[in-house]
Design a protein around this motif. Structure first.
Motif, PDB file in Angstrom:
ATOM      1  N   THR A 213     -14.631  12.095   9.190  1.00  0.00           N
ATOM      2  CA  THR A 213     -13.442  12.680   8.584  1.00  0.00           C
ATOM      3  C   THR A 213     -12.974  11.819   7.417  1.00  0.00           C
ATOM      4  O   THR A 213     -13.452  10.716   7.203  1.00  0.00           O
ATOM      5  CB  THR A 213     -12.307  12.821   9.616  1.00  0.00           C
ATOM      6  N   GLU A 214     -11.987  12.336   6.719  1.00  0.00           N
ATOM      7  CA  GLU A 214     -11.463  11.619   5.551  1.00  0.00           C
ATOM      8  C   GLU A 214     -10.835  10.293   5.941  1.00  0.00           C
ATOM      9  O   GLU A 214     -10.984   9.295   5.234  1.00  0.00           O
ATOM     10  CB  GLU A 214     -10.438  12.499   4.829  1.00  0.00           C
ATOM     11  N   ASP A 215     -10.132  10.259   7.077  1.00  0.00           N
ATOM     12  CA  ASP A 215      -9.509   9.003   7.529  1.00  0.00           C
ATOM     13  C   ASP A 215     -10.562   7.925   7.791  1.00  0.00           C
ATOM     14  O   ASP A 215     -10.354   6.757   7.458  1.00  0.00           O
ATOM     15  CB  ASP A 215      -8.684   9.233   8.799  1.00  0.00           C
ATOM     16  N   THR A 216     -11.672   8.310   8.385  1.00  0.00           N
ATOM     17  CA  THR A 216     -12.745   7.367   8.666  1.00  0.00           C
ATOM     18  C   THR A 216     -13.337   6.826   7.371  1.00  0.00           C
ATOM     19  O   THR A 216     -13.573   5.615   7.242  1.00  0.00           O
ATOM     20  CB  THR A 216     -13.850   8.038   9.505  1.00  0.00           C
ATOM     21  N   THR A 217     -13.553   7.683   6.401  1.00  0.00           N
ATOM     22  CA  THR A 217     -14.095   7.263   5.110  1.00  0.00           C
ATOM     23  C   THR A 217     -13.153   6.300   4.412  1.00  0.00           C
ATOM     24  O   THR A 217     -13.574   5.257   3.912  1.00  0.00           O
ATOM     25  CB  THR A 217     -14.347   8.492   4.211  1.00  0.00           C
ATOM     26  N   ILE A 218     -11.884   6.622   4.385  1.00  0.00           N
ATOM     27  CA  ILE A 218     -10.890   5.749   3.750  1.00  0.00           C
ATOM     28  C   ILE A 218     -10.844   4.403   4.455  1.00  0.00           C
ATOM     29  O   ILE A 218     -10.806   3.352   3.813  1.00  0.00           O
ATOM     30  CB  ILE A 218      -9.507   6.436   3.720  1.00  0.00           C
ATOM     31  N   ARG A 219     -10.858   4.402   5.774  1.00  0.00           N
ATOM     32  CA  ARG A 219     -10.834   3.156   6.541  1.00  0.00           C
ATOM     33  C   ARG A 219     -12.084   2.332   6.254  1.00  0.00           C
ATOM     34  O   ARG A 219     -12.013   1.124   6.045  1.00  0.00           O
ATOM     35  CB  ARG A 219     -10.725   3.447   8.036  1.00  0.00           C
ATOM     36  N   TYR A 220     -13.238   2.973   6.221  1.00  0.00           N
ATOM     37  CA  TYR A 220     -14.499   2.283   5.945  1.00  0.00           C
ATOM     38  C   TYR A 220     -14.490   1.658   4.548  1.00  0.00           C
ATOM     39  O   TYR A 220     -14.863   0.492   4.380  1.00  0.00           O
ATOM     40  CB  TYR A 220     -15.655   3.276   6.098  1.00  0.00           C
ATOM     41  N   LEU A 221     -14.054   2.411   3.557  1.00  0.00           N
ATOM     42  CA  LEU A 221     -13.966   1.885   2.194  1.00  0.00           C
ATOM     43  C   LEU A 221     -12.992   0.719   2.114  1.00  0.00           C
ATOM     44  O   LEU A 221     -13.266  -0.291   1.462  1.00  0.00           O
ATOM     45  CB  LEU A 221     -13.556   2.980   1.216  1.00  0.00           C
ATOM     46  N   SER A 222     -11.863   0.843   2.772  1.00  0.00           N
ATOM     47  CA  SER A 222     -10.869  -0.234   2.773  1.00  0.00           C
ATOM     48  C   SER A 222     -11.431  -1.497   3.410  1.00  0.00           C
ATOM     49  O   SER A 222     -11.228  -2.607   2.901  1.00  0.00           O
ATOM     50  CB  SER A 222      -9.606   0.202   3.510  1.00  0.00           C
ATOM     51  N   GLU A 223     -12.147  -1.350   4.506  1.00  0.00           N
ATOM     52  CA  GLU A 223     -12.746  -2.502   5.175  1.00  0.00           C
ATOM     53  C   GLU A 223     -13.779  -3.187   4.285  1.00  0.00           C
ATOM     54  O   GLU A 223     -13.829  -4.416   4.208  1.00  0.00           O
ATOM     55  CB  GLU A 223     -13.390  -2.072   6.495  1.00  0.00           C
ATOM     56  N   ARG A 224     -14.612  -2.391   3.602  1.00  0.00           N
ATOM     57  CA  ARG A 224     -15.611  -2.976   2.697  1.00  0.00           C
ATOM     58  C   ARG A 224     -14.951  -3.709   1.549  1.00  0.00           C
ATOM     59  O   ARG A 224     -15.379  -4.805   1.169  1.00  0.00           O
ATOM     60  CB  ARG A 224     -16.529  -1.883   2.143  1.00  0.00           C
ATOM     61  N   ARG A 225     -13.900  -3.148   0.995  1.00  0.00           N
ATOM     62  CA  ARG A 225     -13.204  -3.781  -0.126  1.00  0.00           C
ATOM     63  C   ARG A 225     -12.515  -5.070   0.314  1.00  0.00           C
ATOM     64  O   ARG A 225     -12.548  -6.077  -0.406  1.00  0.00           O
ATOM     65  CB  ARG A 225     -12.216  -2.801  -0.746  1.00  0.00           C
ATOM     66  N   LEU A 226     -11.910  -5.047   1.476  1.00  0.00           N
ATOM     67  CA  LEU A 226     -11.285  -6.268   2.002  1.00  0.00           C
ATOM     68  C   LEU A 226     -12.333  -7.345   2.286  1.00  0.00           C
ATOM     69  O   LEU A 226     -12.098  -8.528   2.029  1.00  0.00           O
ATOM     70  CB  LEU A 226     -10.477  -5.966   3.258  1.00  0.00           C
ATOM     71  N   ARG A 227     -13.490  -6.944   2.798  1.00  0.00           N
ATOM     72  CA  ARG A 227     -14.569  -7.899   3.057  1.00  0.00           C
ATOM     73  C   ARG A 227     -15.022  -8.540   1.739  1.00  0.00           C
ATOM     74  O   ARG A 227     -15.246  -9.749   1.674  1.00  0.00           O
ATOM     75  CB  ARG A 227     -15.748  -7.223   3.759  1.00  0.00           C
ATOM     76  N   THR A 228     -15.109  -7.754   0.683  1.00  0.00           N
ATOM     77  CA  THR A 228     -15.481  -8.287  -0.623  1.00  0.00           C
ATOM     78  C   THR A 228     -14.463  -9.316  -1.092  1.00  0.00           C
ATOM     79  O   THR A 228     -14.828 -10.395  -1.571  1.00  0.00           O
ATOM     80  CB  THR A 228     -15.602  -7.154  -1.661  1.00  0.00           C
TER      81      THR A 228
END
Length: 86
Positions: free
Chosen positions: A1-16
């Motif tokens: 879902t859209e929430d999962t995608t947003i959460r995944y992108l946010s996690e990757r960006r924070l990891r960076t």
């Protein structure tokens, strides 16, 4: 879902950002900052699709191109070789 995608992108960006912060902890020179930041960003190209580093000269009031990631150096529109600040 859209929430999962947003959460995944946010996690990757924070990891960076965490990687960038951790990798820059012990650098001692401007060259090291550019080298370490470039390497970190290059490993996370989906989060930072391109990057340009400039060095500032207070004497000349000019920015000089130091490094690019994922674009060709000197590309007129994206990374001029120098930028006059006057």
């Amino acid at each position: 879902t859209e929430d999962t995608t947003i959460r995944y992108l946010s996690e990757r960006r924070l990891r960076t950002l965490r990687d960038l912060s951790a990798n820059l902890t012990n650098v001692e020179s401007t060259k090291q900052v550019i080298d370490v930041a470039s390497a970190t960003i290059a490993q996370n190209i989906y989060e930072v699709p391109f990057c340009v580093f400039y060095l500032y000269s207070a004497k000349d009031r000019r920015l000089a191109l130091a490094r690019t990631i994922a674009i060709e150096e000197g590309m007129k529109n994206l990374s001029p070789m120098s930028i006059d600040l006057d």
